[in-house]
Design a protein around this motif. Sequence first.
Motif, PDB file in Angstrom:
ATOM      1  N   LEU A  25       0.827  -1.204   0.000  1.00  0.00           N
ATOM      2  CA  LEU A  25       0.000   0.000   0.000  1.00  0.00           C
ATOM      3  C   LEU A  25       0.867   1.262   0.000  1.00  0.00           C
ATOM      4  CD1 LEU A  25      -2.643  -1.286   2.556  1.00  0.00           C
ATOM      5  CD2 LEU A  25      -3.050  -0.850   0.119  1.00  0.00           C
ATOM      6  N   ILE A  26       1.962   1.225   0.732  1.00  0.00           N
ATOM      7  CA  ILE A  26       2.873   2.372   0.761  1.00  0.00           C
ATOM      8  C   ILE A  26       3.403   2.658  -0.646  1.00  0.00           C
ATOM      9  CG2 ILE A  26       5.156   3.142   1.537  1.00  0.00           C
ATOM     10  CD1 ILE A  26       4.532   1.710   4.230  1.00  0.00           C
ATOM     11  N   GLU A  27       3.785   1.601  -1.364  1.00  0.00           N
ATOM     12  CA  GLU A  27       4.319   1.787  -2.714  1.00  0.00           C
ATOM     13  C   GLU A  27       3.285   2.415  -3.649  1.00  0.00           C
ATOM     14  OE1 GLU A  27       7.535   1.382  -3.855  1.00  0.00           O
ATOM     15  OE2 GLU A  27       7.790   1.315  -1.677  1.00  0.00           O
ATOM     16  N   LEU A  28       2.031   1.971  -3.545  1.00  0.00           N
ATOM     17  CA  LEU A  28       0.975   2.567  -4.373  1.00  0.00           C
ATOM     18  C   LEU A  28       0.748   4.022  -3.990  1.00  0.00           C
ATOM     19  CD1 LEU A  28      -1.683  -0.316  -4.419  1.00  0.00           C
ATOM     20  CD2 LEU A  28       0.141   0.139  -6.073  1.00  0.00           C
ATOM     21  N   CYS A  29       0.766   4.291  -2.686  1.00  0.00           N
ATOM     22  CA  CYS A  29       0.501   5.645  -2.209  1.00  0.00           C
ATOM     23  C   CYS A  29       1.624   6.617  -2.546  1.00  0.00           C
ATOM     24  CB  CYS A  29       0.242   5.633  -0.699  1.00  0.00           C
ATOM     25  SG  CYS A  29      -1.375   4.958  -0.269  1.00  0.00           S
ATOM     26  N   LYS A  30       2.844   6.112  -2.657  1.00  0.00           N
ATOM     27  CA  LYS A  30       3.956   6.986  -3.062  1.00  0.00           C
ATOM     28  C   LYS A  30       3.692   7.577  -4.445  1.00  0.00           C
ATOM     29  CE  LYS A  30       7.798   4.977  -0.392  1.00  0.00           C
ATOM     30  NZ  LYS A  30       9.029   4.132  -0.476  1.00  0.00           N
ATOM     31  N   VAL A  31       3.103   6.781  -5.324  1.00  0.00           N
ATOM     32  CA  VAL A  31       2.785   7.278  -6.667  1.00  0.00           C
ATOM     33  C   VAL A  31       1.691   8.341  -6.580  1.00  0.00           C
ATOM     34  CG1 VAL A  31       1.986   6.658  -8.971  1.00  0.00           C
ATOM     35  CG2 VAL A  31       3.437   5.065  -7.684  1.00  0.00           C
ATOM     36  N   ALA A  32       0.627   8.042  -5.817  1.00  0.00           N
ATOM     37  CA  ALA A  32      -0.456   9.023  -5.667  1.00  0.00           C
ATOM     38  C   ALA A  32       0.056  10.310  -5.042  1.00  0.00           C
ATOM     39  CB  ALA A  32      -1.587   8.429  -4.827  1.00  0.00           C
ATOM     40  N   ALA A  33       0.995  10.188  -4.110  1.00  0.00           N
ATOM     41  CA  ALA A  33       1.543  11.367  -3.430  1.00  0.00           C
ATOM     42  C   ALA A  33       2.272  12.288  -4.403  1.00  0.00           C
ATOM     43  CB  ALA A  33       2.482  10.939  -2.305  1.00  0.00           C
ATOM     44  N   GLU A  34       2.876  11.713  -5.439  1.00  0.00           N
ATOM     45  CA  GLU A  34       3.557  12.538  -6.435  1.00  0.00           C
ATOM     46  C   GLU A  34       2.595  13.500  -7.121  1.00  0.00           C
ATOM     47  OE1 GLU A  34       5.510   9.952  -9.174  1.00  0.00           O
ATOM     48  OE2 GLU A  34       6.737   8.973  -7.630  1.00  0.00           O
ATOM     49  N   TYR A  35       1.304  13.142  -7.114  1.00  0.00           N
ATOM     50  CA  TYR A  35       0.270  13.969  -7.743  1.00  0.00           C
ATOM     51  C   TYR A  35      -0.591  14.680  -6.702  1.00  0.00           C
ATOM     52  CZ  TYR A  35       1.637  11.399 -11.906  1.00  0.00           C
ATOM     53  OH  TYR A  35       2.358  10.875 -12.955  1.00  0.00           O
ATOM     54  N   ASP A  36      -0.110  14.713  -5.462  1.00  0.00           N
ATOM     55  CA  ASP A  36      -0.804  15.387  -4.363  1.00  0.00           C
ATOM     56  C   ASP A  36      -2.164  14.747  -4.076  1.00  0.00           C
ATOM     57  OD1 ASP A  36      -0.819  17.148  -2.299  1.00  0.00           O
ATOM     58  OD2 ASP A  36      -1.424  18.890  -3.474  1.00  0.00           O
ATOM     59  N   GLY A  37      -2.240  13.423  -4.279  1.00  0.00           N
ATOM     60  CA  GLY A  37      -3.474  12.713  -3.996  1.00  0.00           C
ATOM     61  C   GLY A  37      -3.600  12.337  -2.531  1.00  0.00           C
ATOM     62  N   MET A  38      -4.654  11.621  -2.213  1.00  0.00           N
ATOM     63  CA  MET A  38      -4.951  11.205  -0.842  1.00  0.00           C
ATOM     64  C   MET A  38      -5.026   9.687  -0.772  1.00  0.00           C
ATOM     65  SD  MET A  38      -8.503  11.861   1.309  1.00  0.00           S
ATOM     66  CE  MET A  38      -8.167  13.461   2.038  1.00  0.00           C
ATOM     67  N   TYR A  39      -4.673   9.127   0.384  1.00  0.00           N
ATOM     68  CA  TYR A  39      -4.946   7.720   0.686  1.00  0.00           C
ATOM     69  C   TYR A  39      -6.157   7.689   1.603  1.00  0.00           C
ATOM     70  CZ  TYR A  39      -4.544   3.078   2.810  1.00  0.00           C
ATOM     71  OH  TYR A  39      -4.805   1.805   3.252  1.00  0.00           O
ATOM     72  N   ILE A  40      -7.154   6.888   1.257  1.00  0.00           N
ATOM     73  CA  ILE A  40      -8.385   6.814   2.049  1.00  0.00           C
ATOM     74  C   ILE A  40      -8.708   5.340   2.261  1.00  0.00           C
ATOM     75  CG2 ILE A  40      -9.878   6.984   0.005  1.00  0.00           C
ATOM     76  CD1 ILE A  40     -11.762   8.735   1.773  1.00  0.00           C
ATOM     77  N   SER A  41      -9.022   4.956   3.513  1.00  0.00           N
ATOM     78  CA  SER A  41      -9.050   3.530   3.808  1.00  0.00           C
ATOM     79  C   SER A  41     -10.157   3.103   4.764  1.00  0.00           C
ATOM     80  CB  SER A  41      -7.708   3.110   4.415  1.00  0.00           C
ATOM     81  OG  SER A  41      -7.698   1.728   4.729  1.00  0.00           O
ATOM     82  N   HIS A  42     -10.854   2.032   4.359  1.00  0.00           N
ATOM     83  CA  HIS A  42     -11.599   1.201   5.301  1.00  0.00           C
ATOM     84  C   HIS A  42     -10.533   0.309   5.937  1.00  0.00           C
ATOM     85  CE1 HIS A  42     -15.171  -1.782   6.030  1.00  0.00           C
ATOM     86  NE2 HIS A  42     -14.273  -1.841   7.003  1.00  0.00           N
ATOM     87  N   MET A  43     -10.169   0.636   7.164  1.00  0.00           N
ATOM     88  CA  MET A  43      -8.991   0.033   7.790  1.00  0.00           C
ATOM     89  C   MET A  43      -9.191  -1.464   8.058  1.00  0.00           C
ATOM     90  SD  MET A  43      -7.768   3.098  10.351  1.00  0.00           S
ATOM     91  CE  MET A  43      -9.132   2.879  11.487  1.00  0.00           C
ATOM     92  N   ARG A  44      -8.092  -2.148   8.382  1.00  0.00           N
ATOM     93  CA  ARG A  44      -8.139  -3.605   8.570  1.00  0.00           C
ATOM     94  C   ARG A  44      -9.076  -4.017   9.694  1.00  0.00           C
ATOM     95  NH1 ARG A  44      -4.252  -6.058   5.403  1.00  0.00           N
ATOM     96  NH2 ARG A  44      -2.531  -4.637   4.892  1.00  0.00           N
TER      97      ARG A  44
END
Length: 558
Positions: A218-237
């Motif tokens: 998930l961190i690896e996917l979010c690093k890409v989104a972060a490059e575009y100033d996106g957000m991570y949003i989660s229904h947590m575990r």
Amino acid sequence: MKPTYYLLLLSLLVLSSCAKPQHFDVLIKNGQIVDGSGQPSYIGDVGINADTIAAVGNLEATGDLEIDATGLAVSPGFINMLSWATVSLIEDGRSMGDIKQGVTLEVMGEGWSMGPLNEQMKKQEQENQGDIKYEVAWNTLNEYLEYLTKKGISPNVASFVGATTLRIHTVGFEDRAPTPQELDSMKLMVKQAMEEGAMGVGSSLIYAPAFYSSTEELIELCKVAAEYDGMYISHMRSEGSRLLESLDELIRIADEAGIRAEIYHLKESGKDNWDKFDAVVAKVDSARAAGLHITADMYNYVAGATGLDASMPPWVQEGGYDKWAQRLQDPAIRKKVMEDMTTPTDEWESLMQAAGDPSKILLVGFKNDTLKHYTGKTLKEVAEIRGTSPEETAMDLVVQDGSRVGTIYFLMSEDNVKKQIALPWMSFGSDAGSLATEGVFLKSNTHPRAYGNFARLLGKYVREEKVISLEEAVHKLSQLPATNLKIKKRGSLTEGNYADVVLFDPETIIDKATFENPHQYAEGMVHVFVNGTQVLKDGEHTGNMPGRVVRGPGYTKE
């Protein structure tokens, strides 16, 4: 004398122009202006030209359409931070249930998003359809959103790209880590989605196959989104026994990926976890104080809604529905599933155990017409009718229905709901479709939040119980989520913003939907404008479909 003459003439012209009233396409007069900022409201006017708010204040003006808003609150349109209108808008673009509450933007993508899809996924999407049938005529997330707007919809739409969707696209339904090549493929899909306007990456980690994702993935996917100033949003575990540990994971992802993060539908599930509220708030406040941007959204009910899959261990669901249903017909496997369903564990999130009793589990959504007579009954009632245990009944229903079976679980404390509403970093989402009280929508029941979540905030919790002020509620429904998402030109009654404007009666707005009779529209919303076009007039839908795709901060096509 000549210069003096010209100065006098110029002064008269200026005075004349000042005295001439402004003219707008739409003039909303004498309303209680609740502008979304959270600041005190005031009596004033709003002028709209084309799709834009042209002026706000005490206006000397006229309009092609003039609305006397005396006694009504005038506010920005509301943002549904967790919408499942993905399919309901295909069936009915009017978005009746939400428009009648003032929702002008539906934000989708809780783990599953409607793209990117490969051919196998499109086939599965077609086969898994319930009451609503539609052609899957798109591949990417952007193509889906544009499909909606071309078809015609009343609200605006936006979406996160779903981590579950990315995983199915590459890894499938297997319980394993992606290969380096598969992870690279997922990251490229995040890049494409962000450049096409996705809000960020969304996850739903209690469900298979999302459950199989590691924090590092998930961190690896979010690093890409972060490059575009996106957000991570989660229904947590976990929202129950491992709630605090799951929150730690979300905070870690935000920190290591350098990304803003939001908790989907924050709750403390199960009576044994109700006392974790203070610890949750302390963790979020601490992370925020350390410089991380952590926020949350919620729905205003003590029950959640999902499926019977949330009562069964993830291992039995590996491989997707067909393999899950096949395993549930094997006596040895059923025995093991029964043990897991009845044994307390921190290894996975059991909503059946969190509910504490099958009488607190309501069955609301069946795909198979022969089972629809159970709609509205509790799992306990159906088990007694069939003469099997609640666990066996749940397994049998999943197999016989060809689906996970739509289910409502009573899990939360009313006191915690009120305390969450008052949190400064809380916004709101229905976690439901936007339905109509007619046609195909009546074939299944739903959670009352589908018709009442936003009106319930303004009626029950603002007017009746005074948990927060009207100004604060509107802020949490508009400017706060727009700011969190970094959406441009929406979320407040500000000159130059798009004219998403709602007028409601603060003395009468209220939800009417109940768990027993959910298909009831909210009351008290009078007029709604989306992009300057009126879609609700005197409480009735106009038939207009001015909805647009709202893009995230990484959008590169402009």
